[in-house]
Design a protein around this motif. Structure first.
Motif, mmCIF file in Angstrom:
data_model
loop_
_atom_site.group_PDB
_atom_site.id
_atom_site.type_symbol
_atom_site.label_atom_id
_atom_site.label_comp_id
_atom_site.label_asym_id
_atom_site.label_seq_id
_atom_site.Cartn_x
_atom_site.Cartn_y
_atom_site.Cartn_z
ATOM 1 N N TYR A 128 0.855 -1.195 0.000
ATOM 2 C CA TYR A 128 0.000 0.000 0.000
ATOM 3 C C TYR A 128 0.885 1.236 0.000
ATOM 4 C CZ TYR A 128 -3.076 3.678 1.896
ATOM 5 O OH TYR A 128 -3.759 4.857 2.108
ATOM 6 N N ASP A 171 -14.982 4.486 2.576
ATOM 7 C CA ASP A 171 -14.723 3.329 1.723
ATOM 8 C C ASP A 171 -15.505 2.106 2.201
ATOM 9 O OD1 ASP A 171 -13.045 4.732 0.052
ATOM 10 O OD2 ASP A 171 -11.211 4.123 1.080
ATOM 11 N N GLU A 186 -7.988 6.149 -4.817
ATOM 12 C CA GLU A 186 -8.119 4.825 -5.417
ATOM 13 C C GLU A 186 -7.298 3.790 -4.653
ATOM 14 O OE1 GLU A 186 -8.272 4.331 -9.763
ATOM 15 O OE2 GLU A 186 -8.032 6.513 -9.894
ATOM 16 N N SER A 187 -6.113 4.181 -4.233
ATOM 17 C CA SER A 187 -5.270 3.283 -3.442
ATOM 18 C C SER A 187 -5.944 2.939 -2.121
ATOM 19 C CB SER A 187 -3.903 3.930 -3.182
ATOM 20 O OG SER A 187 -3.185 4.103 -4.391
ATOM 21 N N ASN A 218 -8.734 0.414 -2.854
ATOM 22 C CA ASN A 218 -8.163 -0.893 -3.190
ATOM 23 C C ASN A 218 -7.523 -1.562 -1.973
ATOM 24 O OD1 ASN A 218 -8.874 -1.015 -5.948
ATOM 25 N ND2 ASN A 218 -7.175 0.319 -6.501
ATOM 26 N N ALA A 234 -10.352 -3.166 -0.142
ATOM 27 C CA ALA A 234 -10.832 -4.281 -0.958
ATOM 28 C C ALA A 234 -9.906 -5.486 -0.825
ATOM 29 C CB ALA A 234 -10.933 -3.849 -2.420
ATOM 30 N N GLU A 235 -8.590 -5.240 -0.839
ATOM 31 C CA GLU A 235 -7.639 -6.344 -0.718
ATOM 32 C C GLU A 235 -7.697 -6.975 0.667
ATOM 33 O OE1 GLU A 235 -2.922 -7.409 -1.533
ATOM 34 O OE2 GLU A 235 -3.660 -5.371 -1.847
ATOM 35 N N GLN A 278 -11.989 -7.180 -4.090
ATOM 36 C CA GLN A 278 -11.320 -6.530 -5.213
ATOM 37 C C GLN A 278 -12.255 -6.349 -6.409
ATOM 38 O OE1 GLN A 278 -10.126 -9.065 -3.394
ATOM 39 N NE2 GLN A 278 -7.885 -9.093 -3.305
ATOM 40 N N ALA A 331 -14.527 -3.390 -5.824
ATOM 41 C CA ALA A 331 -13.807 -2.122 -5.970
ATOM 42 C C ALA A 331 -13.577 -1.800 -7.443
ATOM 43 C CB ALA A 331 -12.473 -2.188 -5.230
ATOM 44 N N GLU A 332 -13.213 -2.820 -8.213
ATOM 45 C CA GLU A 332 -12.975 -2.615 -9.649
ATOM 46 C C GLU A 332 -14.244 -2.140 -10.344
ATOM 47 O OE1 GLU A 332 -11.531 -5.201 -13.566
ATOM 48 O OE2 GLU A 332 -11.173 -5.976 -11.522
ATOM 49 N N LEU A 385 -14.996 1.560 -9.357
ATOM 50 C CA LEU A 385 -14.091 2.499 -10.017
ATOM 51 C C LEU A 385 -14.420 2.632 -11.505
ATOM 52 C CD1 LEU A 385 -10.712 1.518 -8.326
ATOM 53 C CD2 LEU A 385 -12.030 3.612 -7.965
#
Length: 332
Positions: free
Chosen positions: A59, A84, A166-167, A170, A173-174, A179, A182-183, A186
């Motif tokens: 990260y 988030d 965005e980081s 993600n 999400a990770e 994930q 999140a994808e 976005l």
């Protein structure tokens, strides 16, 4: 006489040691009086590691070792992480309280959470009691707070810089195996941005759009990549007013300066919590004769609190909701 002197010296030295210990304890407890005991922290971390195993995630250029399966997350200080969690539907076991309760903004994910203290003052003992797999703190935390949290569980400080949004999404999400969610979030948002941009480019040509925040009775503007500006100027590509372009950080703007800017559309964010000493600041601002002569006010294009005042502006949830507000109010 010599023995008496030695005895007095010994007593004085003993008193100095006691005083030093007391001072050290006072410094350690200055931020919080409920720091957990070292042996309790060690035992909790060992139990968590033994049960789950670990994995390494990346990260913002740093590596973090976290449990293989993250189920119990505590959020302290990181309002960005709370936003988030709303968009990814992640339910923490411990979360930030404001004024002793969870804000309605986060109600959809705080149904199973317990309060771990206020935004700027974590309750370390409560966090330990919740036995978290991971703690999400804030990059605004001082080093001593980070150190105390790391003794309880793997701790990741979530960036408060809006360009890292965005980081941040993600990362959560990770940690939680979301994930794909999140994808999708976005990709949908970016498609919506492009659609709005194609509509707004022609409509708002030569028009000024600005966002201000009233704090402590004073209006402020932000740099073009901060707060709501990141969407207006960075993603939608609207023209940047000079007053915004010149801002290096959160900067006060007088009513005269705002009149010189003369925006055609104006977004105003106002929270009573941020204006406790000036509860009538918003009404006074709107009634100011200089402000009433601004084009946005004349044409009824002033939009107050299109976002919940607690929203940070930078995270995915803020951006999604702000884009919706833009489409409702500007794309007409």
């Amino acid at each position: 006489m010599k023995k008496k002197f030695l005895f007095i010296s010994f007593i004085a030295l003993f008193m100095l040691i006691l005083a030093a210990c007391g001072e050290k304890k006072a410094v350690e407890e200055e931020y919080s009086t409920d720091t957990p005991k070292e042996e309790e922290v060690t035992q909790t971390k060992e139990e968590s590691t033994n049960e789950n195993g670990t994995r390494t995630i990346e990260y913002l250029g740093e590596s973090y070792e976290v449990p293989e399966k993250v189920e119990r997350i505590v959020v302290t200080g990181a309002m960005e992480a709370m936003e988030d969690m709303v968009v990814l539907d992640v339910h923490p076991v411990g979360a930030i309280a404001i004024g002793g309760k969870f804000p309605e903004l986060y109600a959809s994910v705080t149904d199973k959470a317990e309060s771990i203290g206020e935004k700027i003052k974590p309750n370390f003992e409560k966090i330990l009691e919740l036995n978290p797999d991971v703690i999400l703190g804030s990059t605004k935390f001082p080093e001593e707070v980070q150190s105390k949290l790391e003794k309880i569980a793997p701790t990741i400080l979530v960036s408060h810089i809006s360009t890292n949004w965005e980081s941040n999404l993600n990362l959560l999400a990770e940690l939680t195996g979301k994930q794909a969610d999140a994808e999708k979030i976005l990709s949908t948002y970016k498609a919506d941005i492009e659609a709005a941009k194609s509509t707004l480019t022609e409509k708002l040509q030569d028009q000024k759009v600005a966002a201000i925040r009233i704090r402590g009775g004073q209006a402020y503007v932000y740099p073009k990549e901060v707060f709501l500006n990141a969407v207006l100027y960075g993603e939608l590509g609207l023209a940047v007013p000079n007053e915004v372009a010149k801002a290096k950080s959160q900067e006060a703007i007088s009513v005269e300066q705002l009149a010189d800017m003369n925006p055609d559309y104006l977004f105003v964010q106002f929270s009573t919590d941020e204006n406790a000493d000036a509860p009538n600041a918003l009404e006074d601002f709107k009634k100011n004769p200089i402000i009433q002569n601004i084009t946005a006010f004349k044409n009824d294009r002033v939009f107050v609190n299109v976002l919940d005042p607690l929203m940070e502006g930078g995270p995915a949830y803020s951006r999604i909701k702000f884009l919706e507000a833009i489409q409702q109010n500007l794309v007409k």
